[in-house]
Design an enzyme around this catalytic site. Structure first.
Site, mmCIF file in Angstrom:
data_model
loop_
_atom_site.group_PDB
_atom_site.id
_atom_site.type_symbol
_atom_site.label_atom_id
_atom_site.label_comp_id
_atom_site.label_asym_id
_atom_site.label_seq_id
_atom_site.Cartn_x
_atom_site.Cartn_y
_atom_site.Cartn_z
ATOM 1 N N MET A 95 58.602 4.208 53.393
ATOM 2 C CA MET A 95 57.578 4.205 54.448
ATOM 3 C C MET A 95 56.994 2.792 54.577
ATOM 4 S SD MET A 95 55.876 7.947 54.425
ATOM 5 C CE MET A 95 54.662 7.686 53.162
ATOM 6 N N GLY A 120 58.747 -1.783 43.310
ATOM 7 C CA GLY A 120 59.380 -0.475 43.079
ATOM 8 C C GLY A 120 60.444 -0.204 44.142
ATOM 9 N N HIS A 121 60.083 -0.440 45.417
ATOM 10 C CA HIS A 121 61.067 -0.251 46.497
ATOM 11 C C HIS A 121 62.259 -1.189 46.305
ATOM 12 C CE1 HIS A 121 57.289 0.921 48.797
ATOM 13 N NE2 HIS A 121 58.051 1.985 48.939
ATOM 14 N N GLY A 131 62.991 6.954 44.193
ATOM 15 C CA GLY A 131 62.300 6.640 42.950
ATOM 16 C C GLY A 131 61.883 7.891 42.194
ATOM 17 N N ASP A 133 58.189 9.731 42.415
ATOM 18 C CA ASP A 133 58.012 10.941 43.221
ATOM 19 C C ASP A 133 59.014 11.981 42.719
ATOM 20 O OD1 ASP A 133 56.000 9.937 45.149
ATOM 21 O OD2 ASP A 133 57.590 8.522 45.617
HETATM 22 O O1 PAF Z 1 58.963 8.395 49.318
HETATM 23 C C1 PAF Z 1 58.741 8.047 50.501
HETATM 24 O O2 PAF Z 1 58.405 6.894 50.780
HETATM 25 C C2 PAF Z 1 58.869 9.069 51.609
HETATM 26 O O3 PAF Z 1 58.440 10.317 51.194
HETATM 27 C C3 PAF Z 1 60.279 9.141 52.208
HETATM 28 C C4 PAF Z 1 61.302 9.581 51.181
HETATM 29 C C5 PAF Z 1 60.668 7.776 52.763
HETATM 30 C C6 PAF Z 1 60.307 10.143 53.362
HETATM 31 O O4 PAF Z 1 59.425 9.799 54.370
#
Ligand code: PAF
Length: 302
Positions: free
Chosen positions: A51, A57-58, A169, A172
């Site tokens: 998002m 982390g991303h 990740g 979550d």
């Molecule tokens: O983890 C996230 O950033 C969101 O839940 C995702 C997987 C991109 C779905 O909108």
């Protein structure tokens, strides 16, 4: 000291980005063409759904995706269907220019930046995707519409991008469990890969929402990782009682003034069902609200 088994990563973005700018994909047709070109050339495509408001982390997910496939597409889309009324959809942090610079430096071949018209052309989806068995517990209790919204958009992103692999990740953890189950149950031709949670040097789990925290809340937020690390230390020293391990985390959270504990749970890592007594593996997971900011964290033991 913290982090018994958690590596703290060095920043993954070099100071100067030397890579080619990723291809910008705006439409479903753009994504299909990108995947078709690479598949025709025998290359596999990995998707990193985000998002935006990217942090290390991303970028660790992109690094992992580059190991798993030949080219990486990152999607950046703040998906409205996973936010309930009153949540932070409108204020969710956004930084498209900064995200594109980071995606470039991380080596993404393409970035998919859809608008809501592209993802939900009728304004809503009449079709729903949900995994009720995994949505009775943890975050779903306070956010009952969240995982159906995630499952829907991720299913759409898989179909739109034609990805072979997708990386999510483990912070979550429940989201990852839901997505694995949707992928398996619906025979989606995507290999779902989980990548380790990434922490700030002081132990706080990285999250785009950390930017909301004031200085005092930022200090209090350390209670989550400190409680989990205390339990992890006990586990490594031989403690196997799920209730005692959970209690250690709870005690540390209760010391953090001002935080409201949404949950502190010991669950089975596969089906997320609560566990009690002697166990040989478990997931300890917490969610705490500090002001308007809801933080989650977890540690998997065994
Ligand atoms: O983890 C996230 O950033 C969101 O839940 C995702 C997987 C991109 C779905 O909108």
């Amino acid at each position: 000291m913290h982090a018994l088994t958690h590596a703290v990563v060095e920043p993954l973005v070099p100071a100067v980005a030397l890579r080619a700018a990723p291809r910008l994909l705006r439409t479903v047709a753009d994504c299909r063409a990108f995947a078709a070109e690479h598949h025709a050339a025998g290359r596999t495509v990995a998707l990193v759904p985000t998002m935006g408001y990217l942090h290390d982390g991303h970028l660790s997910l992109v690094a992992r995706a580059r190991e798993e496939a030949d080219v990486v597409v990152m999607s950046i889309y703040v998906n409205p269907t996973q936010f309930a009324a009153g949540e932070d959809l409108d204020t969710y942090p956004r930084d498209e220019a900064g995200d594109l610079a980071k995606a470039t430096a991380a080596g993404c071949a393409a970035v998919f930046l859809p608008t809501t018209d592209v993802i939900y052309p009728r304004g809503h989806s009449a079709t729903q995707v949900a995994v009720p068995a995994l949505q009775q517990t943890l975050c779903a209790v306070d956010r009952p519409t969240h995982f159906p919204g995630v499952a829907l958009v991720v299913t759409k992103l898989f179909n739109i991008t034609g990805c072979d692999v997708a990386v999510f990740g483990e912070k979550d953890f429940q989201q990852l469990a839901v997505i694995r189950r949707v992928t398996e149950d619906l025979n989606l031709p995507v290999r779902v890969v989980g990548a380790p949670l990434v922490r700030e040097p002081d132990g706080l789990a990285m999250s785009s929402r950390n930017v909301y925290l004031g200085a005092e809340q930022r200090r209090e937020a350390l209670a989550l990782s400190q409680g989990l690390f205390a339990a992890e230390g006990a586990w490594l020293a031989g403690e196997r009682d799920a209730d005692r391990l959970k209690r250690m985390v709870e005690l540390r959270l209760q010391q953090a003034h001002g935080g409201i504990i949404d949950y502190c749970a010991a669950v089975d890592p596969d089906d997320l069902v609560p566990v009690t007594g002697e166990v040989d593996r478990l997931l300890l997971a917490v969610a705490v609200r500090l002001g308007k900011t809801r933080l989650i964290d977890n540690v998997r033991l065994g």
